[in-house]
Design a protein around this motif. Sequence first.
Motif, PDB file in Angstrom:
ATOM      1  N   ALA A  71      25.101 -22.954  -7.886  1.00 20.37           N
ATOM      2  CA  ALA A  71      25.846 -23.181  -9.124  1.00 20.37           C
ATOM      3  C   ALA A  71      25.953 -21.897  -9.931  1.00 20.37           C
ATOM      4  O   ALA A  71      27.041 -21.540 -10.416  1.00 20.37           O
ATOM      5  N   LEU A  72      24.842 -21.191 -10.082  1.00 21.86           N
ATOM      6  CA  LEU A  72      24.869 -19.952 -10.861  1.00 21.86           C
ATOM      7  C   LEU A  72      25.746 -18.900 -10.189  1.00 21.86           C
ATOM      8  O   LEU A  72      26.534 -18.211 -10.850  1.00 21.86           O
TER       9      LEU A  72
ATOM     10  N   ASP B 153      29.940 -14.075 -13.546  1.00 15.86           N
ATOM     11  CA  ASP B 153      30.341 -12.701 -13.312  1.00 15.86           C
ATOM     12  C   ASP B 153      29.304 -11.805 -13.979  1.00 15.86           C
ATOM     13  O   ASP B 153      28.577 -12.251 -14.883  1.00 15.86           O
ATOM     14  N   PRO B 154      29.206 -10.524 -13.534  1.00 19.16           N
ATOM     15  CA  PRO B 154      28.197  -9.632 -14.133  1.00 19.16           C
ATOM     16  C   PRO B 154      28.301  -9.581 -15.651  1.00 19.16           C
ATOM     17  O   PRO B 154      29.388  -9.427 -16.204  1.00 19.16           O
ATOM     18  N   GLY B 155      27.159  -9.743 -16.305  1.00 20.25           N
ATOM     19  CA  GLY B 155      27.108  -9.660 -17.760  1.00 20.25           C
ATOM     20  C   GLY B 155      27.293 -10.987 -18.474  1.00 20.25           C
ATOM     21  O   GLY B 155      27.080 -11.062 -19.689  1.00 20.25           O
TER      22      GLY B 155
ATOM     23  N   VAL C 227      19.310 -16.374 -12.747  1.00 18.38           N
ATOM     24  CA  VAL C 227      20.423 -15.835 -13.528  1.00 18.38           C
ATOM     25  C   VAL C 227      20.502 -14.319 -13.331  1.00 18.38           C
ATOM     26  O   VAL C 227      21.583 -13.760 -13.095  1.00 18.38           O
ATOM     27  N   ARG C 228      19.352 -13.650 -13.426  1.00 15.82           N
ATOM     28  CA  ARG C 228      19.344 -12.190 -13.250  1.00 15.82           C
ATOM     29  C   ARG C 228      19.791 -11.806 -11.849  1.00 15.82           C
ATOM     30  O   ARG C 228      20.524 -10.829 -11.658  1.00 15.82           O
ATOM     31  N   LEU C 229      19.340 -12.541 -10.838  1.00 18.10           N
ATOM     32  CA  LEU C 229      19.727 -12.222  -9.458  1.00 18.10           C
ATOM     33  C   LEU C 229      21.229 -12.371  -9.246  1.00 18.10           C
ATOM     34  O   LEU C 229      21.784 -11.781  -8.323  1.00 18.10           O
TER      35      LEU C 229
ATOM     36  N   ARG D 289      30.023 -13.884 -24.858  1.00 22.27           N
ATOM     37  CA  ARG D 289      29.675 -13.698 -23.446  1.00 22.27           C
ATOM     38  C   ARG D 289      28.987 -14.924 -22.839  1.00 22.27           C
ATOM     39  O   ARG D 289      28.691 -14.943 -21.656  1.00 22.27           O
ATOM     40  N   THR D 290      28.739 -15.939 -23.649  1.00 20.46           N
ATOM     41  CA  THR D 290      28.022 -17.113 -23.137  1.00 20.46           C
ATOM     42  C   THR D 290      28.932 -17.918 -22.221  1.00 20.46           C
ATOM     43  O   THR D 290      30.021 -18.342 -22.619  1.00 20.46           O
TER      44      THR D 290
END
Length: 393
Positions: free
Chosen positions: A110-111, A116-118, A135-137, A167-168
């Motif tokens: 899902a993530l 997209d980056p950021g 999320v970070r990965l 950005r959310t």
Amino acid sequence: MTEKPTRSRLAQSVASIPPSGIRRFFELANSVADCISLGVGEPDFVTPWRIREAAIASLEAGYTTYTANAGLPELREAIAAYLSDRFGLSYRPEDQIVVTVGASEAIDLALRALLDPGDEVLVVEPCYVSYAANVRLCGGVPVSVPTTKETGFRLRAAELRKRITPRTKALIFSYPNNPTGAVMTEDDWLEILPVIREAGLLVIADEIYAELTYDRPFVSFASFPAAYPQTILVSGFSKAFAMTGWRLGYACGPADLIAGMVKIHQYTMLCAPILSQKAGIEALRHGRGDVARMVEAYRQRRNFFVKGLCDIGLPCHRPEGAFYAFPSVEPTGLTATEFAERLLLEAKVAVVPGDVFGEGGAGHVRCSYATSLEALEKALERMARFVQHIRPI
């Protein structure tokens, strides 16, 4: 002589995330003899026999191949029928459901399908340790939305609203919650739903503990018509059916999002193991009596254990779901990590410090009561002696 690498061979996204705090204490507990472990979130029941028997019969019948990437059609049909019957949810088996290798893979898919980056993802904490790391990965930025004991660790609209930025992109939560055992009510969902709608957030709702509620019927976030088009529901078989080792989960949601997840699934896992899928069909069609029996056992253990924690001077809110107690250790004067380490080494009881589950978990420890009443009673005796030794209360 080996040359020293001029730069890290690990990707920055991997190097930047810490190891699992749960795993560290699990390994530490294994090094202590005669330890009572309340640290791991796993049912102590063996998978019910009817489910194991279905897998054995499937193996004897020669089911040893790949399946469709999205999962066996008959399993997706069983999932759709189960969600409709239990929670009033409607999903099309052909394009709104994907079967995954555990609920953990469903969250990862899902993530990766959404971010997209950021992009920022709101993570309701305390929570399962993998959310922020995943999320970070995926190149995203996790943003903590803390919950507190004052609100019973339930998400509040004001806390959500003030962390939303341009950005959310998404919001992720688990209710019933790991590690607090908190459950959102219908009124709670109605309070936050307008915030989610106004911001256009996509929601990943981890409902792996949906069957394990004790004081009121579970209300799925996706059951609200206004939430349904924006929600990916994640669940699985591990907790309710005592099938952790089978690694079987699923995700349901809008067809375009599920299609994106299936695309990633095709390139990584191909499909979930066929024997697990066959077992899952049996679980959904005929295993609900087994679930009810286990839930009743967990209810008795919760009542006994939470009262015992309060009696020995560790205040604990009443968890309404999952199988975790989340008592405060602040009366001892120790931090959560100090308490957990000393409890393990001096009293031989393993718990997990609350702060490994994120902001809001400080000053608490997670105790799993998915173990026998005898073990819980013995653990409480040891914890009482430890607490009295630390600081008479």
